[in-house]
Design a protein around this motif. Structure first.
Motif, PDB file in Angstrom:
ATOM      1  N   ASP A  16       3.019  19.567  46.946  1.00  0.00           N
ATOM      2  CA  ASP A  16       3.023  18.601  48.063  1.00  0.00           C
ATOM      3  C   ASP A  16       1.989  18.987  49.128  1.00  0.00           C
ATOM      4  OD1 ASP A  16       5.077  17.308  46.854  1.00  0.00           O
ATOM      5  OD2 ASP A  16       6.639  17.964  48.243  1.00  0.00           O
ATOM      6  N   TYR A  22       3.459  10.351  49.417  1.00  0.00           N
ATOM      7  CA  TYR A  22       3.930   9.333  50.355  1.00  0.00           C
ATOM      8  C   TYR A  22       5.352   8.981  49.962  1.00  0.00           C
ATOM      9  CZ  TYR A  22      -0.944   8.661  51.734  1.00  0.00           C
ATOM     10  OH  TYR A  22      -2.218   8.858  52.205  1.00  0.00           O
ATOM     11  N   CYS A  23       6.225   8.754  50.946  1.00  0.00           N
ATOM     12  CA  CYS A  23       7.617   8.421  50.619  1.00  0.00           C
ATOM     13  C   CYS A  23       7.654   7.191  49.723  1.00  0.00           C
ATOM     14  CB  CYS A  23       8.444   8.180  51.883  1.00  0.00           C
ATOM     15  SG  CYS A  23      10.067   7.481  51.513  1.00  0.00           S
ATOM     16  N   GLY A  27       6.808   5.022  52.727  1.00  0.00           N
ATOM     17  CA  GLY A  27       5.393   5.385  52.738  1.00  0.00           C
ATOM     18  C   GLY A  27       5.013   6.512  53.680  1.00  0.00           C
ATOM     19  N   THR A  28       6.006   7.170  54.305  1.00  0.00           N
ATOM     20  CA  THR A  28       5.699   8.281  55.209  1.00  0.00           C
ATOM     21  C   THR A  28       4.924   9.374  54.475  1.00  0.00           C
ATOM     22  OG1 THR A  28       7.655   7.871  56.529  1.00  0.00           O
ATOM     23  CG2 THR A  28       6.755  10.095  56.666  1.00  0.00           C
ATOM     24  N   LEU A  29       3.847   9.836  55.105  1.00  0.00           N
ATOM     25  CA  LEU A  29       3.007  10.854  54.482  1.00  0.00           C
ATOM     26  C   LEU A  29       3.718  12.212  54.471  1.00  0.00           C
ATOM     27  CD1 LEU A  29       0.165  11.646  53.324  1.00  0.00           C
ATOM     28  CD2 LEU A  29      -0.514  12.130  55.667  1.00  0.00           C
ATOM     29  N   GLU A  31       6.163  13.200  52.399  1.00  0.00           N
ATOM     30  CA  GLU A  31       7.517  13.182  51.839  1.00  0.00           C
ATOM     31  C   GLU A  31       7.475  12.467  50.497  1.00  0.00           C
ATOM     32  OE1 GLU A  31      10.345  14.212  53.337  1.00  0.00           O
ATOM     33  OE2 GLU A  31       9.845  14.342  55.472  1.00  0.00           O
ATOM     34  N   ARG A  32       8.225  12.986  49.523  1.00  0.00           N
ATOM     35  CA  ARG A  32       8.306  12.274  48.245  1.00  0.00           C
ATOM     36  C   ARG A  32       9.301  11.121  48.352  1.00  0.00           C
ATOM     37  NH1 ARG A  32       9.601  17.321  44.787  1.00  0.00           N
ATOM     38  NH2 ARG A  32       9.066  18.533  46.612  1.00  0.00           N
ATOM     39  N   CYS A  34      11.857  10.302  51.666  1.00  0.00           N
ATOM     40  CA  CYS A  34      12.346  10.888  52.913  1.00  0.00           C
ATOM     41  C   CYS A  34      13.865  10.751  53.046  1.00  0.00           C
ATOM     42  CB  CYS A  34      11.604  10.310  54.112  1.00  0.00           C
ATOM     43  SG  CYS A  34      12.188   8.686  54.632  1.00  0.00           S
TER      44      CYS A  34
END
Ligand SMILES: [Zn+2]
Ligand SMILES: [Zn+2]
Length: 244
Positions: A16, A22-23, A27-29, A31-32, A34
């Motif tokens: 990572d 990206y979640c 889509g949070t950067l 995090e796989r 979140c």
């Protein structure tokens, strides 16, 4: 957390760091999948059929299992096969998003911890050699491996062999269907040293794949066979009956 499990997790954390994910959902950067998005999805809740794990109205056995019990001692799944879970499995299967498997395995760990199954060994539904060559990995194994590390139950790949890919059941009689399913997998001799096996897969639809694995393992003398999947296809039509 067991040391092996921690090291495995550390390995994925390093990946990572090198290739920030990206979640899956928001889509949070970095995090796989979140924490916030994970909390939006709940595990399949009881009442479930004691045997096949299908959601039912009253605790006990579903109608299908009352009439024709499946060869698995029990099947349990974490989530309904829909929405973001469907997307996650698609990414895991076709887009080589393997880091997702490690985080999705947390749900398998949780659901397994709720069962009173006595398991000697964990294995996964194998893919055919052709599929393995083309994809390079088995998505079910990517889910089963972190589960094994976490529980301390050994993981063995070589208990089952897939003889043919997803057998088509269309247009076959009941007897032919049974034969068709039976022929899909072969139990390997190594399986005979275990009395209780857990088979992991990504999704259970009709149940015929797990059924076939159970028959193949029983032919090798395995007494108890359990199935655990990340997702289960659920019919939202109350009149529709899934076939196990
Ligand atoms: Zn998210
Ligand atoms: Zn059932």
């Amino acid at each position: 957390m067991r040391p092996a499990s921690f090291l495995y997790h550390l390995g994925w954390t390093a990946v990572d760091w090198l290739f920030p994910p990206y979640c899956l959902d928001c889509g949070t950067l970095g995090e796989r999948w979140c924490e916030t998005c994970q909390q939006k999805i709940s595990l399949l809740a009881p009442p479930l059929c004691e045997r096949c794990g299908r959601p039912v109205e009253l605790a006990g056995l579903c109608v299908e299992c009352q009439h024709a019990p499946i060869s698995m001692d029990a099947i349990r799944s974490c989530y309904a096969y829909e929405g973001i879970i469907r997307e996650a499995i698609h990414r895991l299967k076709f887009e080589k998003d393997l880091g997702l498997a490690e985080i999705l395995a947390n749900a398998l760990i949780k659901v397994l911890s709720m069962q009173d199954w006595n398991i000697d060994v964990i294995t996964s539904v194998p893919v055919s050699p052709a599929r393995m060559k083309e994809r390079g990995y088995n998505q079910a194994e990517m889910l089963a491996f972190p589960l094994a590390l976490n529980t301390g139950v050994p993981y063995k790949r070589s208990l089952l062999k897939r003889v043919k890919d997803a057998p088509s059941q269309v247009g076959l009689s009941k007897e032919e269907r049974r034969e068709n399913i039976r022929e899909a997998f072969e139990g390997l001799p190594q399986a005979s040293q275990y009395s209780s096996v857990l088979v992991v897969d990504d999704v259970v639809t009709t149940g015929s794949t797990l059924q076939s694995c159970a028959l193949a393992l029983r032919e090798q003398g395995v007494k108890q066979v359990y199935g655990l999947t990340l997702a289960r296809a659920i019919s939202r039509d109350p009149l529709a009956r899934a076939t196990s």
